[in-house]
Design a protein around this motif. Structure first.
Motif, short mmCIF file in Angstrom:
data_model
loop_
_atom_site.label_atom_id
_atom_site.label_comp_id
_atom_site.label_asym_id
_atom_site.label_seq_id
_atom_site.Cartn_x
_atom_site.Cartn_y
_atom_site.Cartn_z
N ARG A 155 -1.78 22.80 -3.16
CA ARG A 155 -1.10 21.85 -2.27
C ARG A 155 -1.86 21.69 -0.95
O ARG A 155 -2.00 20.57 -0.45
N ARG A 156 -2.34 22.80 -0.41
CA ARG A 156 -3.11 22.72 0.84
C ARG A 156 -4.38 21.89 0.67
O ARG A 156 -4.81 21.20 1.59
N ALA A 157 -4.96 21.96 -0.52
CA ALA A 157 -6.20 21.22 -0.79
C ALA A 157 -5.93 19.76 -1.17
O ALA A 157 -6.87 18.97 -1.32
N GLY A 158 -4.67 19.41 -1.35
CA GLY A 158 -4.34 18.05 -1.77
C GLY A 158 -4.54 17.82 -3.26
O GLY A 158 -4.63 16.68 -3.71
N ASP A 159 -4.59 18.90 -4.03
CA ASP A 159 -4.77 18.79 -5.48
C ASP A 159 -3.42 18.52 -6.16
O ASP A 159 -2.36 18.91 -5.65
N LEU A 160 -3.49 17.90 -7.31
CA LEU A 160 -2.29 17.66 -8.10
C LEU A 160 -1.80 18.98 -8.70
O LEU A 160 -2.61 19.78 -9.18
N VAL A 161 -0.49 19.21 -8.67
CA VAL A 161 0.11 20.38 -9.34
C VAL A 161 0.97 19.85 -10.48
O VAL A 161 1.84 19.00 -10.27
N VAL A 162 0.70 20.32 -11.69
CA VAL A 162 1.45 19.91 -12.87
C VAL A 162 2.14 21.13 -13.45
O VAL A 162 1.51 22.15 -13.73
N TRP A 163 3.45 21.02 -13.64
CA TRP A 163 4.25 22.10 -14.21
C TRP A 163 4.51 21.80 -15.68
O TRP A 163 4.88 20.68 -16.04
N VAL A 164 4.33 22.80 -16.53
CA VAL A 164 4.56 22.63 -17.97
C VAL A 164 5.52 23.73 -18.44
O VAL A 164 5.33 24.91 -18.11
#
Length: 199
Positions: free
Chosen positions: A40-49
């Motif tokens: 999140r700090r890097a601005g990356d996408l987080v996908v939960w599965v």
């Protein structure tokens, strides 16, 4: 955005099983959360599965209420939440579509179980051309019974059976199988160190 973190099956279903007492890392949610915060700090996408087996009547049946993130993990607004019914996170979800739409080419992968859904997703992702980082200490697994062990074996019997493959050995073998072929192996601390502002 060309990177994404995929958090696989860090769900209450596993804690609802007697086998949880053998899990390699009871604090897996904390390790996964460190990666989530980093992404999140890097601005990356987080996908939960999450793994789901509708109608099965077991802990992976959504009707029983265990198919949800382990307490302590929180999905932020806008972060995709996918429900899979296969071992890998691609085959029965629209994960690849989401990644393509977001221009993602690099994946960081963590979750439960090390050699099963996490490793399988890593292999498929690599075959699809993604650059994958497999964060071993943000994965967890259980000892595996010998193929000839009875299906109704208790946890005590599993642990007492000399043919049982211990969790630490499973993790070690997984790293050997993936490294240099399907993924780069990393630890949470290593990724945090790389992301830390340079002095």
């Amino acid at each position: 955005m060309n990177r994404a973190l995929i958090v696989i099956d860090v769900q209450e279903s596993f804690r609802a099983r007697p086998l949880w007492e053998t899990i390699s890392d009871p604090k897996i949610a904390e390790q996964a959360d460190r990666l989530v915060q980093l992404a999140r700090r890097a601005g990356d996408l987080v996908v939960w599965v999450l793994h789901s087996e509708p109608g099965s009547g077991d802990v992976f049946d959504p009707a029983l209420g265990h198919v949800r993130l382990i307490d302590g993990l929180e999905r932020a607004e806008g972060e995709p939440l996918l429900h899979k019914t296969s071992h890998n996170a691609f085959t029965t979800t629209n994960l690849q579509q989401i990644l393509t739409e977001q221009g993602v080419r690099e994946l960081t992968i963590c979750g439960i179980r090390t050699e099963q859904c996490v490793e399988t997703t890593t292999r498929v992702a690599s075959d699809f051309g993604y650059q994958v980082t497999f964060v071993t200490d943000a994965t967890a697994t259980n000892p595996i019974a010998h193929r000839d062990a009875p299906a109704d074996q208790t946890v005590a019997e599993l642990l007492a059976d000399p043919r049982t493959l211990p969790a630490d050995e499973i993790i070690r073998r997984t790293e050997y199988a993936l490294a240099g072929r399907f993924a780069t192996i990393a630890t949470v601390a290593e990724l945090e160190a790389v992301a830390a502002p340079q002095a």
